[in-house]
Design a protein around this motif. Structure first.
Motif, PDB file in Angstrom:
ATOM      1  N   TRP A  20      -3.552  -4.740  -9.481  1.00  0.00           N
ATOM      2  CA  TRP A  20      -4.257  -3.593  -8.871  1.00  0.00           C
ATOM      3  C   TRP A  20      -5.370  -4.111  -7.969  1.00  0.00           C
ATOM      4  CZ3 TRP A  20      -9.099  -1.475  -8.410  1.00  0.00           C
ATOM      5  CH2 TRP A  20      -9.195  -0.094  -8.141  1.00  0.00           C
ATOM      6  N   LEU A  21      -5.388  -3.658  -6.716  1.00  0.00           N
ATOM      7  CA  LEU A  21      -6.460  -4.031  -5.794  1.00  0.00           C
ATOM      8  C   LEU A  21      -7.332  -2.837  -5.445  1.00  0.00           C
ATOM      9  CD1 LEU A  21      -4.549  -6.270  -3.200  1.00  0.00           C
ATOM     10  CD2 LEU A  21      -5.840  -7.026  -5.193  1.00  0.00           C
ATOM     11  N   GLY A  22      -6.733  -1.652  -5.470  1.00  0.00           N
ATOM     12  CA  GLY A  22      -7.445  -0.436  -5.104  1.00  0.00           C
ATOM     13  C   GLY A  22      -6.559   0.733  -5.487  1.00  0.00           C
ATOM     14  N   PRO A  23      -7.078   1.966  -5.361  1.00  0.00           N
ATOM     15  CA  PRO A  23      -6.294   3.125  -5.796  1.00  0.00           C
ATOM     16  C   PRO A  23      -4.991   3.323  -5.017  1.00  0.00           C
ATOM     17  CG  PRO A  23      -8.353   3.797  -4.743  1.00  0.00           C
ATOM     18  CD  PRO A  23      -8.436   2.319  -4.930  1.00  0.00           C
ATOM     19  N   ASP A  24      -4.841   2.637  -3.881  1.00  0.00           N
ATOM     20  CA  ASP A  24      -3.565   2.743  -3.164  1.00  0.00           C
ATOM     21  C   ASP A  24      -3.114   1.363  -2.664  1.00  0.00           C
ATOM     22  OD1 ASP A  24      -5.325   2.177  -1.162  1.00  0.00           O
ATOM     23  OD2 ASP A  24      -5.064   4.048  -0.069  1.00  0.00           O
ATOM     24  N   GLU A  25      -3.499   0.314  -3.386  1.00  0.00           N
ATOM     25  CA  GLU A  25      -3.241  -1.037  -2.891  1.00  0.00           C
ATOM     26  C   GLU A  25      -2.985  -2.009  -4.046  1.00  0.00           C
ATOM     27  OE1 GLU A  25      -6.431  -2.492  -0.449  1.00  0.00           O
ATOM     28  OE2 GLU A  25      -5.227  -4.124   0.363  1.00  0.00           O
ATOM     29  N   ARG A  59     -20.766  -2.997 -11.391  1.00  0.00           N
ATOM     30  CA  ARG A  59     -20.686  -4.318 -10.763  1.00  0.00           C
ATOM     31  C   ARG A  59     -22.030  -4.641 -10.111  1.00  0.00           C
ATOM     32  NH1 ARG A  59     -15.423  -6.042  -9.312  1.00  0.00           N
ATOM     33  NH2 ARG A  59     -13.945  -5.223 -10.817  1.00  0.00           N
ATOM     34  N   GLU A  60     -22.247  -5.949  -9.883  1.00  0.00           N
ATOM     35  CA  GLU A  60     -23.496  -6.394  -9.263  1.00  0.00           C
ATOM     36  C   GLU A  60     -23.591  -5.933  -7.810  1.00  0.00           C
ATOM     37  OE1 GLU A  60     -26.028  -8.638 -10.321  1.00  0.00           O
ATOM     38  OE2 GLU A  60     -25.174  -9.286 -12.209  1.00  0.00           O
ATOM     39  N   ARG A  66       0.840  -1.198   0.000  1.00  0.00           N
ATOM     40  CA  ARG A  66       0.000   0.000   0.000  1.00  0.00           C
ATOM     41  C   ARG A  66       0.874   1.247   0.000  1.00  0.00           C
ATOM     42  NH1 ARG A  66      -5.560  -0.352   3.123  1.00  0.00           N
ATOM     43  NH2 ARG A  66      -5.839   1.285   1.591  1.00  0.00           N
ATOM     44  N   GLU A  78     -21.694  -7.405  -4.670  1.00  0.00           N
ATOM     45  CA  GLU A  78     -20.315  -7.054  -4.296  1.00  0.00           C
ATOM     46  C   GLU A  78     -20.257  -5.897  -3.304  1.00  0.00           C
ATOM     47  OE1 GLU A  78     -17.819  -6.253  -7.654  1.00  0.00           O
ATOM     48  OE2 GLU A  78     -18.164  -8.209  -8.582  1.00  0.00           O
ATOM     49  N   ALA A 119      -9.705  -8.677 -11.358  1.00  0.00           N
ATOM     50  CA  ALA A 119     -10.819  -8.044 -10.669  1.00  0.00           C
ATOM     51  C   ALA A 119     -11.127  -8.808  -9.402  1.00  0.00           C
ATOM     52  CB  ALA A 119     -12.055  -8.009 -11.570  1.00  0.00           C
ATOM     53  N   GLN A 120     -11.466  -8.071  -8.377  1.00  0.00           N
ATOM     54  CA  GLN A 120     -11.908  -8.706  -7.140  1.00  0.00           C
ATOM     55  C   GLN A 120     -13.419  -8.791  -7.159  1.00  0.00           C
ATOM     56  OE1 GLN A 120      -9.243  -6.868  -3.752  1.00  0.00           O
ATOM     57  NE2 GLN A 120      -9.534  -5.476  -5.461  1.00  0.00           N
ATOM     58  N   SER A 121     -13.920  -9.935  -6.722  1.00  0.00           N
ATOM     59  CA  SER A 121     -15.359 -10.133  -6.696  1.00  0.00           C
ATOM     60  C   SER A 121     -15.621 -11.293  -5.743  1.00  0.00           C
ATOM     61  CB  SER A 121     -15.874 -10.436  -8.110  1.00  0.00           C
ATOM     62  OG  SER A 121     -17.277 -10.549  -8.109  1.00  0.00           O
ATOM     63  N   HIS A 122     -16.705 -12.025  -5.992  1.00  0.00           N
ATOM     64  CA  HIS A 122     -16.906 -13.246  -5.229  1.00  0.00           C
ATOM     65  C   HIS A 122     -17.270 -14.369  -6.169  1.00  0.00           C
ATOM     66  CE1 HIS A 122     -21.353 -13.096  -5.471  1.00  0.00           C
ATOM     67  NE2 HIS A 122     -21.194 -11.788  -5.418  1.00  0.00           N
ATOM     68  N   HIS A 179     -17.608  -0.831  -1.752  1.00  0.00           N
ATOM     69  CA  HIS A 179     -17.354  -1.907  -2.715  1.00  0.00           C
ATOM     70  C   HIS A 179     -16.633  -3.034  -1.987  1.00  0.00           C
ATOM     71  CE1 HIS A 179     -16.052  -3.195  -7.017  1.00  0.00           C
ATOM     72  NE2 HIS A 179     -16.940  -3.998  -6.460  1.00  0.00           N
ATOM     73  N   LEU A 202     -19.043 -11.119 -12.132  1.00  0.00           N
ATOM     74  CA  LEU A 202     -18.253 -10.308 -13.064  1.00  0.00           C
ATOM     75  C   LEU A 202     -18.656 -10.590 -14.502  1.00  0.00           C
ATOM     76  CD1 LEU A 202     -14.580 -10.683 -11.769  1.00  0.00           C
ATOM     77  CD2 LEU A 202     -15.974  -8.607 -11.707  1.00  0.00           C
ATOM     78  N   MET A 210     -14.786 -14.690  -1.334  1.00  0.00           N
ATOM     79  CA  MET A 210     -14.170 -13.545  -1.991  1.00  0.00           C
ATOM     80  C   MET A 210     -13.049 -14.078  -2.874  1.00  0.00           C
ATOM     81  SD  MET A 210     -15.312 -10.605  -0.481  1.00  0.00           S
ATOM     82  CE  MET A 210     -14.615  -9.468   0.700  1.00  0.00           C
ATOM     83  N   PRO A 254      -7.271   0.960 -12.844  1.00  0.00           N
ATOM     84  CA  PRO A 254      -7.978  -0.018 -12.016  1.00  0.00           C
ATOM     85  C   PRO A 254      -8.096  -1.387 -12.690  1.00  0.00           C
ATOM     86  CG  PRO A 254      -9.112   2.078 -11.908  1.00  0.00           C
ATOM     87  CD  PRO A 254      -8.006   2.237 -12.924  1.00  0.00           C
ATOM     88  N   ASN A 255      -7.957  -2.423 -11.885  1.00  0.00           N
ATOM     89  CA  ASN A 255      -8.196  -3.801 -12.318  1.00  0.00           C
ATOM     90  C   ASN A 255      -7.318  -4.240 -13.488  1.00  0.00           C
ATOM     91  OD1 ASN A 255     -10.411  -4.368 -10.391  1.00  0.00           O
ATOM     92  ND2 ASN A 255     -11.435  -2.747 -11.528  1.00  0.00           N
ATOM     93  N   ARG A 297     -13.370   0.282  -1.425  1.00  0.00           N
ATOM     94  CA  ARG A 297     -13.439   1.725  -1.199  1.00  0.00           C
ATOM     95  C   ARG A 297     -14.868   2.128  -0.896  1.00  0.00           C
ATOM     96  NH1 ARG A 297      -8.037   2.185  -0.671  1.00  0.00           N
ATOM     97  NH2 ARG A 297      -8.082   0.003  -1.158  1.00  0.00           N
ATOM     98  N   TRP A 334     -14.163   3.448  -9.197  1.00  0.00           N
ATOM     99  CA  TRP A 334     -12.898   2.908  -9.684  1.00  0.00           C
ATOM    100  C   TRP A 334     -13.103   1.719 -10.614  1.00  0.00           C
ATOM    101  CZ3 TRP A 334     -13.203   5.080  -4.844  1.00  0.00           C
ATOM    102  CH2 TRP A 334     -12.311   6.135  -4.607  1.00  0.00           C
ATOM    103  N   CYS A 335     -14.004   0.802 -10.231  1.00  0.00           N
ATOM    104  CA  CYS A 335     -14.110  -0.477 -10.944  1.00  0.00           C
ATOM    105  C   CYS A 335     -15.172  -0.487 -12.034  1.00  0.00           C
ATOM    106  CB  CYS A 335     -14.400  -1.601  -9.954  1.00  0.00           C
ATOM    107  SG  CYS A 335     -13.185  -1.692  -8.633  1.00  0.00           S
ATOM    108  N   ALA A 338     -16.623  -6.440  -1.833  1.00  0.00           N
ATOM    109  CA  ALA A 338     -15.951  -7.602  -2.423  1.00  0.00           C
ATOM    110  C   ALA A 338     -15.018  -7.172  -3.552  1.00  0.00           C
ATOM    111  CB  ALA A 338     -16.977  -8.609  -2.931  1.00  0.00           C
ATOM    112  N   GLY A 339     -14.936  -5.884  -3.804  1.00  0.00           N
ATOM    113  CA  GLY A 339     -14.086  -5.389  -4.886  1.00  0.00           C
ATOM    114  C   GLY A 339     -12.889  -4.635  -4.353  1.00  0.00           C
ATOM    115  N   CYS A 340     -12.825  -3.325  -4.680  1.00  0.00           N
ATOM    116  CA  CYS A 340     -11.641  -2.536  -4.318  1.00  0.00           C
ATOM    117  C   CYS A 340     -11.690  -2.045  -2.872  1.00  0.00           C
ATOM    118  CB  CYS A 340     -11.490  -1.366  -5.275  1.00  0.00           C
ATOM    119  SG  CYS A 340     -12.866  -0.191  -5.198  1.00  0.00           S
TER     120      CYS A 340
END
Ligand code: ZN
Lengths: 206, 93
Positions: free
Chosen positions: A80-85, B12-13, A43, B16, A153-156, B59, A140, A161, A67-68, B65, B8-9, B61-63
């Protein structure tokens, strides 16, 4: 130091009995594991030039700021996980060196480096029907027009997760999950893949 | 199921995301100076409009934020999303 003779991957039990697909229909989906990779969470503030330069100097790859997306350089991938991660993936047993190199390069820069290697694993799902299987439990949009190699992309997926990264157009996906969810995910995938023909491969892909 | 656009992403559904209630509630600078009534008002009392509502989403399950969304509570249509640091968008009414 890890005791290599005794360590066991999160999917050891699942992979203990490799399954072959029905030869008549073939395997539309293959599941395997990329165990023991280095997983490092990083981070920092991307608006700080010093941070970006220190990281690139240390790991040889510029962090992806879109992103992503994934950036690859040499043996390390940055996701990429997030804008600072970000998540850095390293070859097995390289995480300690990378963490130390990163920390030395960052010095007193506002940043955090955490080794998550013991807590996560990578499940690889590959084959002509890999997308169909993932889509049964993951919201997704994995259509090639929207999601392709170089993206993550992070999702479930069903109830776990997951960080999903497309590797190639086979398609091949690497799914990064917490180790305590790995067995659940693999067994969920196994069931979801039945209709397409499933092979479970014990050897880890390179 | 709502399709929610993370700043950012992208879209999404809803599965999430998790919901964070009304946006732009500012924590009082000096809680000790407040009466119980004023503190309770800050903690518990939220608007419940039929129509335009500014609300927080995570968000999850995603970023991971937090961001804000402008949603119509009647049609469920999300008119805009914006970062938590951005000012509230002006309403059309
Ligand atoms: Zn997001």
């Amino acid at each position: 130091m890890s005791d290599q003779a005794r360590r066991e991957s999160p999917l050891a039990e699942f992979l203990a009995a490799p399954r072959k697909a029905d030869p008549a229909t073939g395997a539309g989906v293959q599941i395997s594991e990329r165990p023991f990779l280095g997983h490092i969470n990083l981070r920092g503030d991307p608006s700080e030039k010093r941070f970006l330069e220190a990281v690139e100097g240390a790991i040889g790859v510029a962090l992806p700021l879109e992103p992503n997306t994934v950036a690859e350089g040499g043996e390390i991938s940055a996701l990429w996980l997030g804008p600072d991660e970000w998540l850095l993936l390293t070859p097995p047993d390289r995480q300690r060196d990378v963490v130390l190199t990163l920390k030395a390069a960052l010095g007193d820069t506002f940043a955090a480096v955490n080794d998550l290697s013991g807590g996560q694993t990578v499940v690889r799902i590959q084959g002509t029907h890999a997308r169909d299987v993932l889509s049964k439990g993951c919201p997704l949009d994995l259509h090639p027009r929207v999601f392709g190699p170089g993206q993550c992309a992070q999702s479930h997926i069903s109830k776990t997760m997951a960080l999903i990264r497309q590797i190639d157009d086979t398609p091949t996906y690497d799914v990064i999950v917490r180790r305590s969810f790995a067995d659940y995910l693999a067994r969920w995938l196994e069931e979801a893949a039945q209709e397409y023909g499933l092979a479970v491969i014990a050897e880890s892909p390179t | 199921m709502l399709l929610i656009s993370c700043p950012w992403c992208g879209p999404r559904e809803e599965s999430e995301f998790s919901y964070g209630g009304e946006a732009h509630i500012v924590r009082p600078k000096d809680p000790d100076a407040l009466s119980d009534l004023e503190w309770a008002d800050y903690l518990f009392m939220r608007n419940n409009p039929s129509g335009r509502y500014l609300e927080r989403w995570l968000h999850a399950a995603g970023c991971r934020r937090w961001f804000n969304a402008e949603r119509d509570t009647v049609s469920y249509k999300i008119k805009s999303v914006y970062k938590i640091s951005d000012p509230a968008p002006r309403g059309d009414e």
